[in-house]
Design an enzyme around this catalytic site. Structure first.
Site, short mmCIF file in Angstrom:
data_model
loop_
_atom_site.label_atom_id
_atom_site.label_comp_id
_atom_site.label_asym_id
_atom_site.label_seq_id
_atom_site.Cartn_x
_atom_site.Cartn_y
_atom_site.Cartn_z
N HIS A 1 1.34 -16.68 5.61
CA HIS A 1 1.39 -15.93 6.50
C HIS A 1 0.45 -14.52 6.17
O HIS A 1 0.95 -13.55 5.75
CB HIS A 1 2.83 -15.40 6.77
CG HIS A 1 2.84 -14.26 7.76
ND1 HIS A 1 1.98 -14.11 8.90
CD2 HIS A 1 3.68 -13.37 7.89
CE1 HIS A 1 2.34 -12.98 9.71
NE2 HIS A 1 3.32 -12.46 9.00
N CYS B 1 6.59 -12.90 15.93
CA CYS B 1 7.47 -11.65 15.59
C CYS B 1 6.91 -10.76 14.83
O CYS B 1 6.04 -11.00 14.04
CB CYS B 1 8.86 -11.92 15.03
SG CYS B 1 8.77 -12.67 13.44
N CYS C 1 2.47 -8.05 12.29
CA CYS C 1 2.31 -9.57 12.22
C CYS C 1 1.68 -10.36 13.51
O CYS C 1 0.99 -11.50 13.38
CB CYS C 1 3.40 -10.48 11.67
SG CYS C 1 3.93 -9.70 10.21
C1 LIG Z 1 10.54 -14.38 -0.73
C2 LIG Z 1 9.52 -13.80 -1.65
C3 LIG Z 1 10.43 -12.56 -2.04
C4 LIG Z 1 9.30 -14.79 -2.69
O1 LIG Z 1 8.46 -14.33 -3.59
P1 LIG Z 1 8.12 -15.09 -5.01
O2 LIG Z 1 9.53 -14.95 -5.87
O3 LIG Z 1 7.23 -14.41 -5.73
O4 LIG Z 1 7.92 -16.45 -4.63
P2 LIG Z 1 7.64 -17.75 -5.28
O5 LIG Z 1 6.34 -18.44 -4.68
O6 LIG Z 1 7.29 -17.26 -6.91
O7 LIG Z 1 8.75 -18.78 -5.38
C5 LIG Z 1 10.07 -18.44 -6.10
C6 LIG Z 1 10.33 -19.82 -6.64
O8 LIG Z 1 10.69 -20.68 -5.67
C7 LIG Z 1 10.03 -21.83 -5.79
N1 LIG Z 1 9.75 -22.40 -4.36
C8 LIG Z 1 9.31 -21.83 -3.25
N2 LIG Z 1 9.12 -22.74 -2.27
C9 LIG Z 1 9.94 -23.73 -2.52
C10 LIG Z 1 10.11 -25.00 -2.08
N3 LIG Z 1 9.74 -25.25 -0.88
N4 LIG Z 1 10.54 -25.83 -2.76
C11 LIG Z 1 10.92 -25.79 -4.37
N5 LIG Z 1 10.54 -24.76 -4.61
C12 LIG Z 1 10.25 -23.57 -4.25
C13 LIG Z 1 8.72 -21.44 -6.24
O9 LIG Z 1 8.08 -22.57 -7.02
C14 LIG Z 1 9.13 -20.43 -7.55
O10 LIG Z 1 9.59 -21.04 -8.63
P3 LIG Z 1 9.62 -20.65 -10.09
O11 LIG Z 1 10.24 -19.25 -10.06
O12 LIG Z 1 10.26 -21.72 -10.90
O13 LIG Z 1 8.19 -20.22 -10.21
C15 LIG Z 1 8.30 -13.33 -1.03
O14 LIG Z 1 7.76 -14.53 -0.58
C16 LIG Z 1 8.45 -12.82 0.19
O15 LIG Z 1 8.74 -11.33 -0.06
N6 LIG Z 1 8.36 -13.18 1.56
C17 LIG Z 1 8.48 -12.71 2.71
C18 LIG Z 1 7.21 -11.87 3.10
C19 LIG Z 1 7.64 -11.07 4.45
O16 LIG Z 1 8.30 -10.36 4.39
N7 LIG Z 1 6.84 -11.49 5.39
C20 LIG Z 1 6.83 -10.69 6.52
C21 LIG Z 1 7.27 -11.30 7.63
S1 LIG Z 1 7.51 -10.49 9.06
#
Ligand SMILES: CC(C)(COP(=O)(O)OP(=O)(O)OC[C@H]1O[C@@H](n2cnc3c(N)ncnc32)[C@H](O)[C@@H]1OP(=O)(O)O)[C@@H](O)C(=O)NCCC(=O)NCCS
Length: 427
Positions: free
Chosen positions: A384, A414, A90
């Site tokens: 990101h 990070c 990242c």
């Molecule tokens: C966390 C993670 C698994 C979520 O993936 P996802 O389920 O596809 O995420 P979505 O965008 O569909 O969000 C899930 C739900 O939360 C809701 N949501 C997300 N953020 C929200 C917020 N701020 N407020 C309200 N609702 C929210 C979405 O609308 C969605 O709702 P729905 O199921 O009714 O449509 C994914 O984003 C992930 O793997 N993130 C980490 C990435 C990572 O590892 N990065 C490396 C960093 S080192």
């Protein structure tokens, strides 16, 4: 060797988009070309003055593994500009910036482009090892029978494709599971994480509404007809609320966890790049740099412990190299992989135990002024794209430092493998 400093002349990024949405038919290369083309146009830099390009990408495009060189060849830049692509997870775009800065400081080059791109809509989907071996054997076969025989060992289960995992190879834990572990071990509450996420959205929404962030973006035309132009980030929630965040289920430990889709950075497509020059070159070309690079540092911790604590070591190293302390900073921009990781690193910087055990110091690094932290939002709200984030943060921090006429700004990222990157900018 140059006597001057490394100037950040300008930066530019594509709008960031949730993967699988508006950029689903584009590649990381398409996105990288869009923002580099715009960076060159906006700055009106003489393409002949650019000596080198370095770009970051974490999940490589199999068809164009050296993204940076393809950007040079695909944007009309002089074909004699050498370029290479880096992977520091990242922190890849930050690494690209550091590499161009090093070359400028060594006097090897005077100007370069650095940045990165990621498309999680276009990840390579692999065949299983058995299936791949069968393909290789079949390609060497001398008869149709031998070709068929090559596939005779393939079983039904070998037909399933494999997508790259966002997991730590040495421990098998996903990034989300690692963030969950940090939240639990450091006592970071769900409410604290949701507050970081809420502020990320609020600050990003304000910086978008008043044009600070939109000014850093180029428009991206999307296939198939190239009539639709993407001009805004599509993950930002202007209407984010603590109540809505609190209602989301935990994702990585459904029963006892606190990390949700709302307080984690989402899977994102996008690209970002900056134009760097030696101070002398920038001045002779008539630019007023946004900021200068004062110092940087990289560090690593054991991924088997708390994976995303690298910034807790890299930040004090970069501050020491800059000969300043946390209190001297006008702005801090911490990459928000997860709110739990931001909170854990802040806790470490403010902790005497961390200072003693990890840094060999008697006093904590200092207090992080929350009012100076991620004032334009962060990766939770904006998204990101792994390879691009470092260049987005550098651009925003440099622009905001200039706007506030601040003296020092710090950024940290990070990264997988337990790594952390930190850089101090000055004006
Ligand atoms: C966390 C993670 C698994 C979520 O993936 P996802 O389920 O596809 O995420 P979505 O965008 O569909 O969000 C899930 C739900 O939360 C809701 N949501 C997300 N953020 C929200 C917020 N701020 N407020 C309200 N609702 C929210 C979405 O609308 C969605 O709702 P729905 O199921 O009714 O449509 C994914 O984003 C992930 O793997 N993130 C980490 C990435 C990572 O590892 N990065 C490396 C960093 S080192």
């Amino acid at each position: 060797m140059t006597n001057g400093r490394v100037a950040i002349v300008a930066g530019c990024r594509t709008p960031f988009a949730k993967s699988g949405t508006v950029y689903r038919d584009l590649t990381a290369l398409d996105l990288a070309k869009a923002c580099v083309r715009e960076l060159v146009e906006r700055t009106e830099v003489d393409p002949g003055a650019i000596d080198y390009a370095v770009m970051g990408q974490v999940i490589p495009s199999v068809k164009a593994p050296n993204l940076a060189r393809e950007v040079v060849l695909g944007t009309g830049l002089p074909k004699g500009i050498p370029a290479h692509t880096v992977n520091r997870a990242c922190a890849s775009a930050s690494e690209a910036i550091a590499e161009v800065a090093s070359a400028i400081m060594a006097g090897h080059i005077e100007a370069g482009i650095a940045g990165g791109a990621e498309s999680l809509s276009d990840v390579p989907i692999l065949h299983s090892r058995k299936m791949a071996q069968a393909f290789v054997e079949a390609s060497r076969a001398r008869s149709p029978f031998a070709r068929l025989k090559a596939f005779s060992k393939v079983r039904l289960r070998d037909l399933a494709p494999e997508a790259p995992a966002i997991a730590e190879p040495s421990t098998g834990l996903t990034m989300g599971e690692s963030a969950e572990k940090m939240a639990k071990e450091n006592g970071i509450t769900r409410e604290e994480q949701d507050r970081i996420a809420f502020l990320s959205h609020m600050n990003a929404a304000a910086a978008t509404a008043d044009g600070r962030l939109t000014a850093e973006m180029c428009a991206v035309l999307v296939p198939p007809r190239y009539e639709v132009s993407v001009t805004t980030d599509n993950l930002l929630r202007k209407d984010a609320s603590m109540e809505a965040l609190a209602a989301l289920p935990a994702v990585f430990d459904r029963k006892y966890g606190t990390v949700t889709a709302g307080n984690a950075s989402p899977l994102t497509d996008g690209a970002a790049a900056v134009l760097l020059m030696s101070e002398e070159k920038a001045k002779s070309e008539g630019y007023e740099p946004l900021a200068y690079i004062r110092s940087w540092a990289v560090a690593a911790v054991d991924p088997g412990g708390q994976l995303l604590m690298g910034p807790g070591i890299a930040i004090p190293m970069a501050l020491d190299r800059a000969r300043i302390g946390l209190a001297d900073l006008d702005l801090i921009d911490m990459h928000e992989a997860f709110a739990a990781q931001v909170a854990s690193n802040i806790q470490a910087l403010e902790s005497e135990t961390w200072a003693r055990e990890k840094l060999g110091r008697s006093k904590p690094v200092g207090t992080v002024d929350r009012d100076r932290l991620n004032v334009c939002g962060g990766s939770i709200a904006l998204g990101h794209p792994f390879g691009a984030t470092g260049a987005r943060i550098t651009t925003t921090l440099a622009n905001e430092l200039k706007r506030r006429n601040g003296a020092f700004g710090l950024l940290s990222v990070c990264a997988q493998g337990g790594m952390g990157f930190a850089m101090v900018l000055e004006r």
